[in-house]
Motif scaffolding. Structure first.
Motif, PDB file in Angstrom:
ATOM      1  N   PHE A 166       0.832  -1.207   0.000  1.00  0.00           N
ATOM      2  CA  PHE A 166       0.000   0.000   0.000  1.00  0.00           C
ATOM      3  C   PHE A 166       0.869   1.261   0.000  1.00  0.00           C
ATOM      4  N   HIS A 167       1.941   1.262   0.756  1.00  0.00           N
ATOM      5  CA  HIS A 167       2.817   2.435   0.776  1.00  0.00           C
ATOM      6  C   HIS A 167       3.470   2.641  -0.588  1.00  0.00           C
ATOM      7  N   GLU A 168       3.866   1.564  -1.256  1.00  0.00           N
ATOM      8  CA  GLU A 168       4.414   1.702  -2.613  1.00  0.00           C
ATOM      9  C   GLU A 168       3.388   2.297  -3.564  1.00  0.00           C
ATOM     10  N   ALA A 169       2.177   1.781  -3.501  1.00  0.00           N
ATOM     11  CA  ALA A 169       1.116   2.286  -4.381  1.00  0.00           C
ATOM     12  C   ALA A 169       0.829   3.752  -4.068  1.00  0.00           C
ATOM     13  N   LEU A 170       0.821   4.130  -2.783  1.00  0.00           N
ATOM     14  CA  LEU A 170       0.535   5.505  -2.391  1.00  0.00           C
ATOM     15  C   LEU A 170       1.559   6.464  -2.992  1.00  0.00           C
ATOM     16  N   ALA A 171       2.821   6.082  -2.966  1.00  0.00           N
ATOM     17  CA  ALA A 171       3.868   6.940  -3.532  1.00  0.00           C
ATOM     18  C   ALA A 171       3.638   7.179  -5.028  1.00  0.00           C
ATOM     19  N   ILE A 172       3.235   6.140  -5.743  1.00  0.00           N
ATOM     20  CA  ILE A 172       2.988   6.278  -7.186  1.00  0.00           C
ATOM     21  C   ILE A 172       1.805   7.195  -7.443  1.00  0.00           C
ATOM     22  N   PHE A 173       0.717   6.989  -6.747  1.00  0.00           N
ATOM     23  CA  PHE A 173      -0.474   7.807  -6.983  1.00  0.00           C
ATOM     24  C   PHE A 173      -0.226   9.271  -6.616  1.00  0.00           C
ATOM     25  N   GLN A 174       0.527   9.510  -5.538  1.00  0.00           N
ATOM     26  CA  GLN A 174       0.832  10.888  -5.165  1.00  0.00           C
ATOM     27  C   GLN A 174       1.721  11.549  -6.203  1.00  0.00           C
ATOM     28  N   ALA A 175       2.667  10.795  -6.767  1.00  0.00           N
ATOM     29  CA  ALA A 175       3.540  11.337  -7.816  1.00  0.00           C
ATOM     30  C   ALA A 175       2.747  11.664  -9.084  1.00  0.00           C
ATOM     31  N   LEU A 176       1.718  10.854  -9.360  1.00  0.00           N
ATOM     32  CA  LEU A 176       0.877  11.095 -10.538  1.00  0.00           C
ATOM     33  C   LEU A 176      -0.146  12.204 -10.302  1.00  0.00           C
ATOM     34  N   GLY A 177      -0.274  12.666  -9.061  1.00  0.00           N
ATOM     35  CA  GLY A 177      -1.299  13.655  -8.745  1.00  0.00           C
ATOM     36  C   GLY A 177      -2.700  13.061  -8.753  1.00  0.00           C
ATOM     37  N   ASP A 178      -2.785  11.759  -8.547  1.00  0.00           N
ATOM     38  CA  ASP A 178      -4.074  11.048  -8.572  1.00  0.00           C
ATOM     39  C   ASP A 178      -4.647  11.050  -7.153  1.00  0.00           C
ATOM     40  N   ARG A 179      -5.392  12.102  -6.829  1.00  0.00           N
ATOM     41  CA  ARG A 179      -5.915  12.281  -5.470  1.00  0.00           C
ATOM     42  C   ARG A 179      -6.875  11.161  -5.086  1.00  0.00           C
ATOM     43  N   LEU A 180      -7.679  10.722  -6.046  1.00  0.00           N
ATOM     44  CA  LEU A 180      -8.702   9.742  -5.740  1.00  0.00           C
ATOM     45  C   LEU A 180      -8.089   8.413  -5.315  1.00  0.00           C
ATOM     46  N   HIS A 181      -7.157   7.893  -6.119  1.00  0.00           N
ATOM     47  CA  HIS A 181      -6.576   6.596  -5.771  1.00  0.00           C
ATOM     48  C   HIS A 181      -5.654   6.708  -4.550  1.00  0.00           C
ATOM     49  N   ALA A 182      -5.038   7.882  -4.371  1.00  0.00           N
ATOM     50  CA  ALA A 182      -4.248   8.078  -3.147  1.00  0.00           C
ATOM     51  C   ALA A 182      -5.163   8.020  -1.923  1.00  0.00           C
ATOM     52  N   ALA A 183      -6.343   8.615  -2.022  1.00  0.00           N
ATOM     53  CA  ALA A 183      -7.295   8.561  -0.916  1.00  0.00           C
ATOM     54  C   ALA A 183      -7.761   7.127  -0.665  1.00  0.00           C
ATOM     55  N   ASP A 184      -7.944   6.350  -1.745  1.00  0.00           N
ATOM     56  CA  ASP A 184      -8.283   4.926  -1.574  1.00  0.00           C
ATOM     57  C   ASP A 184      -7.239   4.223  -0.727  1.00  0.00           C
ATOM     58  N   VAL A 185      -5.981   4.480  -1.041  1.00  0.00           N
ATOM     59  CA  VAL A 185      -4.900   3.787  -0.341  1.00  0.00           C
ATOM     60  C   VAL A 185      -4.828   4.247   1.114  1.00  0.00           C
ATOM     61  N   LEU A 186      -5.016   5.535   1.365  1.00  0.00           N
ATOM     62  CA  LEU A 186      -4.998   6.021   2.746  1.00  0.00           C
ATOM     63  C   LEU A 186      -6.102   5.360   3.569  1.00  0.00           C
ATOM     64  N   THR A 187      -7.274   5.185   2.977  1.00  0.00           N
ATOM     65  CA  THR A 187      -8.368   4.517   3.674  1.00  0.00           C
ATOM     66  C   THR A 187      -8.002   3.068   3.963  1.00  0.00           C
ATOM     67  N   SER A 188      -7.313   2.418   3.015  1.00  0.00           N
ATOM     68  CA  SER A 188      -6.890   1.034   3.216  1.00  0.00           C
ATOM     69  C   SER A 188      -5.867   0.943   4.334  1.00  0.00           C
ATOM     70  N   LEU A 189      -4.935   1.901   4.379  1.00  0.00           N
ATOM     71  CA  LEU A 189      -3.943   1.914   5.470  1.00  0.00           C
ATOM     72  C   LEU A 189      -4.648   2.133   6.815  1.00  0.00           C
ATOM     73  N   ALA A 190      -5.678   2.969   6.807  1.00  0.00           N
ATOM     74  CA  ALA A 190      -6.449   3.175   8.038  1.00  0.00           C
ATOM     75  C   ALA A 190      -7.102   1.867   8.473  1.00  0.00           C
ATOM     76  N   HIS A 191      -7.586   1.097   7.517  1.00  0.00           N
ATOM     77  CA  HIS A 191      -8.217  -0.192   7.820  1.00  0.00           C
ATOM     78  C   HIS A 191      -7.246  -1.104   8.558  1.00  0.00           C
ATOM     79  N   PHE A 192      -6.038  -1.209   8.031  1.00  0.00           N
ATOM     80  CA  PHE A 192      -5.058  -2.089   8.688  1.00  0.00           C
ATOM     81  C   PHE A 192      -4.590  -1.519  10.011  1.00  0.00           C
ATOM     82  N   GLY A 193      -4.542  -0.171  10.096  1.00  0.00           N
ATOM     83  CA  GLY A 193      -4.161   0.432  11.367  1.00  0.00           C
ATOM     84  C   GLY A 193      -5.151   0.116  12.468  1.00  0.00           C
ATOM     85  N   VAL A 194      -6.448   0.133  12.118  1.00  0.00           N
ATOM     86  CA  VAL A 194      -7.488  -0.176  13.103  1.00  0.00           C
ATOM     87  C   VAL A 194      -7.303  -1.587  13.643  1.00  0.00           C
ATOM     88  N   LEU A 195      -6.893  -2.512  12.783  1.00  0.00           N
ATOM     89  CA  LEU A 195      -6.774  -3.911  13.174  1.00  0.00           C
ATOM     90  C   LEU A 195      -5.436  -4.251  13.821  1.00  0.00           C
TER      91      LEU A 195
END
Length: 819
Positions: A587-616
């Protein structure tokens, strides 16, 4: 009880009153009753009394010298009361008919009964008898049964008018100019040299009270003004027309004849099948096959009759297979007593095709590429002229539909088969199918860009409406334009997923990938899409293989967007293998790519996924998790992205559970479920139900937990998600155990355990063992409870804490009980 009549008493009384030139007030005065009494009889809000009808209404209407009309009025009065008419009146009516047969026109006698049209016959007879107008046109495509319906109406109504009804077949007529002479011959009129046929017709029909049935008028539409002239000059005349095109007259009541209902179509098939093979009986196994045959033939009566005639040589199963291969060729040998244009379905359709201009023919055969509905915009996208659509609809070659504010059209499958033959013969099929596939690819790309916005529901509905067109385009493109098929199947990734079309999406993606093996970003997209659907159906090994291929190909092509998506999906695949550390790293690798592309939507998807794992994750920074969720929700709300909001709400619910705020968790889950239902987002509906059920369980609300989990179970079965089904079985086992339904609980736990052990899901394996151990405790089987709970504890001790606080308390209590 009498059989129901096609004419009811009220409209017939109104017809007889108008025939006598009387108002309701006139008739009321003549019979000594109130106007409201007459009105209630005509409206059928009051049941007629036979004695009153025979002794008062018949004389008042001047029917003493018209025994057949008097008898009909009394018969209908009796039928309205469910009684039989007096024998004297019935015999008088028969006597009158016998005496006047030679003077009355004869109607053709159909060789078979009319099936499935009783309601239409009743309604149309009443309309013709009423005051809605004296001209009615039955409209519809070839083979739909217009002529047979008109003949049935005429036979039911012929006694309503002094001079009966006349059926005039016009199928052989193709010159409007000779229509007057043709009609005069049908009426057995001689035309003097000094008199026109029109004048002779008016002179004769002016004195008549009758119904004129003009069958197959579509070839002589320019002759329609004569019909208007006859109606204007002959007040006792009524005209019933069958045509594939309306007459364009002001007085015209237009009735569109629809295909038979499936049940009636199947009964018609059986009737004609038994006519050629008297030993044929409908086995239970044949019912579905015959229904499929009728659907394949659009439930058109002519097509059903022609296909059933093959039952002397074919079984229903073989007939269905032949219809799939060569539909029109099979329907080419009709009875010799049918008119020539009805002996084969192709001949019936060809008549309409030949009446079109060259430009209209090109348009109509081009429409064969549409397997579902189409509108003017879609037609224009294929470089066809949509201006001709209204004319084709007017001639019953396409059927108009309305979808919201959009006017669209559809072509019956039997007509489409003929149009497709003409398209192929004209050498135009490949070019039009290529444009059709390109149009759908453009539509899919538009949808793909809009599905993560506020217009998502409208675009999902649009793609749902185009499903048959998409299938048709994919099927052709896989064979003829593989790269188009690959791009289309991959672009539909979100549509396949959100609508739960996992099986179909997998199949099209596999076929397209096999047909187009070249390296391209479209191949990366298709590999990612296929992996996502495989993961949805718990085929984790295959999903992982395709994701590895997608990552390697995306890196070789420098396809950063494709690589980011492959890494995001690979993270979830790692989670499915219960490898959370690898999932978080990906997820962190994917987040770096989406942020570099300026893809806010998919970066937000990944942040939500990281939050999911953080909760658990025990000991995770809850403030960081909340920041990730807040940042994601800002993006999702700004872009109008509802699926992102749903997933973020799920994580907020998990945070609330971790803090023992179960009511807050239920509120978050319920909001997410409402959004998912509004979108028709099937995976999120299923998981939303599962999560909401868990919140209710933790609140000790067994009733609502059970309702949620029962529905989630059915949803997961429909999606083909084996492990999700097994998780829900465990949850339902918990409810059954709490309710004391021990055998049911044991079965559910055991089924769930088998799936989770096979999948290597240690958390759920431990929970199932704990549930079985709790059952053993409840039954007083302490040794068995100790064994099962000990096995569960061994697994729990190797895992980080993951149970919700309320479940953890119950687990600790179980262990205390076996000490």
């Amino acid at each position: 009880m009498l059989a129901p009549s096609s004419i009811s008493f009220g409209p017939y009384l109104r017809q007889m009153r108008k025939r006598a030139g009387m108002t309701q007030s006139d008739l009321a005065a003549a019979v000594g009753y109130s106007v409201s009494f007459v009105c209630s009889l005509e409206k059928e809000s009051r049941q007629p009394d036979m004695a009153t009808v025979a002794q008062a209404l018949v004389p008042a209407l001047g029917l003493q010298d018209e025994p057949h009309l008097a008898a009909r009025l009394v018969e209908l009065a009796a039928a309205a009361r469910g009684e039989r008419p007096p024998a004297t009146l019935s015999s008088a009516r028969r006597s009158h008919i016998t005496q006047s047969d030679e003077e009355r026109p004869n109607l053709p006698t159909p060789p078979t009964p009319l099936l499935g049209r009783a309601g239409e016959v009743h309604a149309l007879c009443n309309r013709l008898l009423g005051h809605g107008g004296r001209l009615m046109t039955l409209l519809g495509p070839p083979g739909i049964g217009k002529s047979r319906l008109a003949l049935e109406i005429a036979s039911r109504l012929q006694s309503a008018w002094r001079d009966g009804a006349l059926f005039v077949a016009l199928a052989a007529l193709d010159d409007p100019a000779i229509f007057p002479a043709t009609l005069a011959r049908a009426l057995h009129l001689s035309v003097e040299a000094s008199q026109s046929a029109t004048a002779r017709l008016i002179s004769h029909l002016r004195r008549k009270e009758m119904l004129l049935v003009l069958d197959n008028f579509e070839q002589i539409i320019p002759a329609a003004p004569l019909v208007a002239e006859l109606l204007a000059a002959c007040p006792g005349l009524r005209v019933l027309v069958t045509s594939r095109e309306r007459l364009h007259l002001r007085a015209e009541q237009r009735v569109r004849v629809t295909p038979l209902a499936l049940e009636a179509a199947s009964a018609l098939f059986l009737l004609h099948a038994q006519a050629v093979r008297d030993e044929f009986s409908l086995a239970e196994s044949d019912r579905a096959t015959i229904a499929a045959i009728c659907r394949r033939l659009d439930c058109l009566p002519l097509a059903i009759e022609l296909s059933a005639a093959r039952m002397d040589l074919l079984s229903p199963r073989h007939l269905l297979a032949r219809l799939t291969e060569k539909r029109l060729e099979l329907l080419n040998d009709g009875p010799q007593d049918l008119p020539p244009h009805q002996r084969t379905l192709a001949a019936a359709i060809q008549r309409s095709y030949c009446l079109l201009s060259a430009a209209q023919q090109r348009l109509w055969r081009g429409l064969a590429v549409f397997a579902a509905s189409f509108d003017a915009g879609a037609v224009a996208a294929l470089a066809l002229d949509p201006a001709g659509l209204e004319l084709l609809a007017a001639r019953s070659l396409i059927q108009p539909e309305r979808q919201g504010e959009t006017e669209s059209y559809r072509m019956l499958e039997t007509l489409r088969a003929y149009a497709n033959e003409q398209l192929s013969a004209a050498g135009e099929e490949n070019s039009l199918r290529s444009r059709h596939a390109a149009w759908l690819l453009g539509l899919a790309r538009q949808a793909d860009g809009a599905l993560r916005s506020g217009s998502r529901p409208e675009w999902l509905a649009r793609l749902d409406n185009e499903m048959d067109n998409l299938r048709g385009a994919l099927g052709w493109a896989v064979q003829s334009e593989p790269e188009t098929a690959l791009a289309l199947a991959g672009t539909l990734q979100e549509f396949w997923y959100s609508r739960g079309y996992n099986d179909e999406g997998r199949e099209w993606l596999r076929r397209a990938l096999a047909a187009a093996p070249g390296a391209s970003p479209a191949r990366v997209r298709a590999l990612n899409a296929l992996a996502q659907l495989l993961g949805q159906q718990s085929d984790y090994a295959a999903a992982q293989r395709h994701l590895e291929q997608a990552q390697a190909l995306a890196q070789s092509l420098d396809d950063q967007a494709g690589l980011g998506e492959a890494l995001r999906l690979a993270a979830w695949a790692a989670n499915d293998r219960h490898d959370q550390a690898t999932a978080v790293a990906l997820f962190h690798e994917a987040l770096a790519i989406f942020q570099a592309l300026g893809d806010r939507l998919h970066a937000a998807d990944v942040l939500t996924s990281l939050a999911h794992f953080g909760v658990l994750t025990p000991g995770a920074d809850k403030r960081q998790i909340q920041r990730w969720l807040e940042e994601s929700l800002l993006v999702f709300r700004a872009l109008g992205d509802l699926p992102g909001r749903i997933f973020a709400l799920h994580q907020q619910g998990l945070l609330a559970v971790a803090g023992e705020a179960y009511a807050d968790a239920a509120r978050h889950y319920d909001e997410a479920l409402g959004l998912a239902r509004a979108l028709g987002q099937k995976p999120e509906i299923a998981w939303g139900l599962a999560l909401l059920g868990e919140a209710y369980w933790l609140m000790a609300d067994l009733e609502r937990a059970d309702v949620c989990w029962q529905e989630a179970y059915q949803q997961f079965i429909a999606l083909g998600s084996r492990e999700a089904v097994a998780i829900t079985q465990h949850h339902l086992g918990q409810v059954a155990r709490r309710r004391g339904r021990w055998e049911q609980a044991a079965a559910l736990y055991a089924e769930s355990l088998a799936v989770h052990q096979a999948a290597g899901d240690r958390e759920m394996t431990a929970r199932c063992l704990a549930g079985l151990g709790a059952l053993a405790l409840a039954r007083g089987e302490r040794a068995e409870a100790s064994r099962l709970l000990g096995a569960a504890k061994t697994i729990f001790d190797t895992l980080p804490p993951f149970l919700a606080p309320a479940d953890a308390v119950e687990w600790a209590g179980m262990l205390d009980n076996i000490k």
